[in-house]
Enzyme design. Structure first.
Site, mmCIF file in Angstrom:
data_model
loop_
_atom_site.group_PDB
_atom_site.id
_atom_site.type_symbol
_atom_site.label_atom_id
_atom_site.label_comp_id
_atom_site.label_asym_id
_atom_site.label_seq_id
_atom_site.Cartn_x
_atom_site.Cartn_y
_atom_site.Cartn_z
ATOM 1 N N GLY A 10 0.827 -1.214 0.000
ATOM 2 C CA GLY A 10 0.000 0.000 0.000
ATOM 3 C C GLY A 10 0.857 1.257 0.000
ATOM 4 N N PHE A 11 0.170 2.368 0.014
ATOM 5 C CA PHE A 11 0.836 3.675 0.000
ATOM 6 C C PHE A 11 1.745 3.823 1.232
ATOM 7 C CE2 PHE A 11 -0.228 8.220 1.399
ATOM 8 C CZ PHE A 11 0.900 8.767 0.812
ATOM 9 N N ASP A 31 0.569 -8.594 1.861
ATOM 10 C CA ASP A 31 -0.504 -7.814 1.219
ATOM 11 C C ASP A 31 -1.352 -8.770 0.381
ATOM 12 O OD1 ASP A 31 -0.421 -4.424 0.568
ATOM 13 O OD2 ASP A 31 -1.947 -5.676 -0.354
ATOM 14 N N ASN A 32 -2.636 -8.441 0.227
ATOM 15 C CA ASN A 32 -3.479 -9.254 -0.662
ATOM 16 C C ASN A 32 -3.882 -8.474 -1.912
ATOM 17 O OD1 ASN A 32 -5.282 -7.485 0.405
ATOM 18 N ND2 ASN A 32 -6.836 -8.996 0.947
ATOM 19 N N GLY A 36 -3.651 -2.434 -2.505
ATOM 20 C CA GLY A 36 -2.206 -2.247 -2.687
ATOM 21 C C GLY A 36 -1.831 -2.484 -4.152
ATOM 22 N N TYR A 62 0.198 -17.274 9.763
ATOM 23 C CA TYR A 62 1.394 -17.720 10.476
ATOM 24 C C TYR A 62 2.625 -17.265 9.707
ATOM 25 C CZ TYR A 62 4.928 -20.374 12.802
ATOM 26 O OH TYR A 62 6.067 -20.694 13.504
ATOM 27 N N ASN A 99 -5.929 -11.203 14.341
ATOM 28 C CA ASN A 99 -4.894 -12.136 13.867
ATOM 29 C C ASN A 99 -3.495 -11.548 14.060
ATOM 30 O OD1 ASN A 99 -6.751 -14.049 13.079
ATOM 31 N ND2 ASN A 99 -6.879 -13.307 10.972
ATOM 32 N N GLY A 102 -2.615 -11.595 17.697
ATOM 33 C CA GLY A 102 -2.317 -12.966 18.132
ATOM 34 C C GLY A 102 -0.919 -13.383 17.709
ATOM 35 N N TYR A 145 -15.371 1.812 8.158
ATOM 36 C CA TYR A 145 -13.956 2.114 8.408
ATOM 37 C C TYR A 145 -13.778 2.625 9.836
ATOM 38 C CZ TYR A 145 -9.300 4.151 7.484
ATOM 39 O OH TYR A 145 -7.955 4.481 7.497
#
Ligand code: UDP
Length: 317
Positions: A10-11, A31-32, A36, A62, A99, A102, A145
């Site tokens: 992303g930025f 990133d997915n 991005g 993980y 996540n 964790g 958001y």
């Protein structure tokens, strides 16, 4: 240090990768690519201290090996992006934060949450100190958001208090600069891209609403210092110099030399009328304040968009 940065393509995430690598640290970027872009990290691929993992942090995550820091920057962050992806926006703020927390707990790593000035909503206190609780509409279109980030802050504080995790929460105010997506819908990128493409500048409402724009190098420096030497209480990082949207349009027209008309469009629902960070805490604790004035930062951002070329200027992705 070895740190995990979510939203690495992303930025802000990509600039943050650069900052950690420049100081000699190791970075795992995740990133997915919902919002991005691979171009933002293309220069890092193949560097020995950088690894990239394509993954959605909102699902089980993980990462092998030790981690000293987990910096959670993944989220759609422009109003039209989170309107287009409302459920992934809620999930990455809630499930993604859980996540990432964790993972940080498991690795005994410091956790850093990218929160936002949107937690203040349409503020009734001006400028906004960290102690202000905000004025947010939970069921409006921006709620996906704002409430996700408010939940993320609450979750981070719970891990800090209950699990004694070392945590940071930064509240990021409007930031701009190279690597913003040309058509991500935010005001600085929109105005520059419109001016360069010879399109009308779209002012929403009467343009009297204000924002305080921070150049990306200043923002990233504040974030880095907060990670290294801050504490667990939320910290505003942004530029306190406030402009109306109309003034921003004038700066962009002046610096691009574009002769395009201004087109009025309706004000989006729940669009905050004013926004300015109170950065007293950042000044005192981090010795930080922004150094790049708006005209300089906008000029550098114009150079970036010019160099991108017509094809990417026209694309939403
Ligand atoms: N805005 C505008 N024209 C545009 C895009 C945005 O007038 O083409 C306004 C918008 O209504 C808001 C401000 O600029 O008042 C900042 O919008 P942005 O989407 O950058 O982020 P926000 O601060 O609202 O999250």
């Amino acid at each position: 240090m070895r740190v995990l940065i979510t939203g690495a393509a992303g930025f802000l995430g990509s600039h943050l990768c650069d900052r950690f690598l420049a100081d000699g640290h190791q970075v795992v970027g995740l990133d997915n690519f919902i919002t991005g872009h691979a171009d933002n990290i293309a220069h890092l691929i193949g560097q020995p201290r950088f690894e990239f993992v394509r993954h959605n942090i909102s699902t089980y995550t993980y990462v092998a090996g030790p981690l000293d820091g987990v910096l959670h920057f993944a989220s759609p962050a422009s109003p039209i992006d989170y309107l287009e992806h409302p459920i992934p926006t809620l999930k990455v703020g809630a499930l993604g934060t859980h996540n990432a927390l964790g993972l940080a707990l498991h690795k005994r790593a410091r956790f850093f949450l990218a929160s936002t000035s949107e937690v203040y909503g349409d503020p009734l206190v001006h400028p906004q100190p960290e102690s202000y609780w905000g004025n947010v509409n939970p069921v409006g279109p921006r709620g996906v958001y704002d409430e996700a980030k408010r939940f993320a802050e609450a979750m981070t504080m719970a891990y800090h208090r209950f699990h004694k995790l070392d945590t940071r929460v930064v509240r990021i105010f409007n930031t701009y600069g190279p690597r913003m997506r040309p058509r991500d819908g935010r005001v600085v990128s929109n105005f520059i891209v419109q001016a360069l493409a010879g399109e009308p500048i779209t002012i929403y409402g009467d343009g009297s609403q204000t924002r305080s724009f921070c150049y990306v190098s200043d923002e990233v420096e504040g974030i880095y210092r907060l990670f290294m030497s801050g504490d667990s209480d939320p910290m505003n990082i942004g530029n306190p110099v406030e402009y109306t949207v109309r003034q921003l349009a004038e700066v962009v027209l002046d610096l691009t030399g574009a002769r395009v008309p201004i087109e009025r469009k309706p004000l989006p629902v729940d669009d905050p009328k004013v926004r300015q960070p109170d950065i007293t805490r950042a000044r005192a604790m981090l010795g930080w304040e922004p150094a790049v004035p708006l005209r300089d930062g906008v000029a550098r951002t114009i150079d970036y968009f010019r160099a991108l070329g017509a094809e990417r200027l026209g694309a939403r992705g």
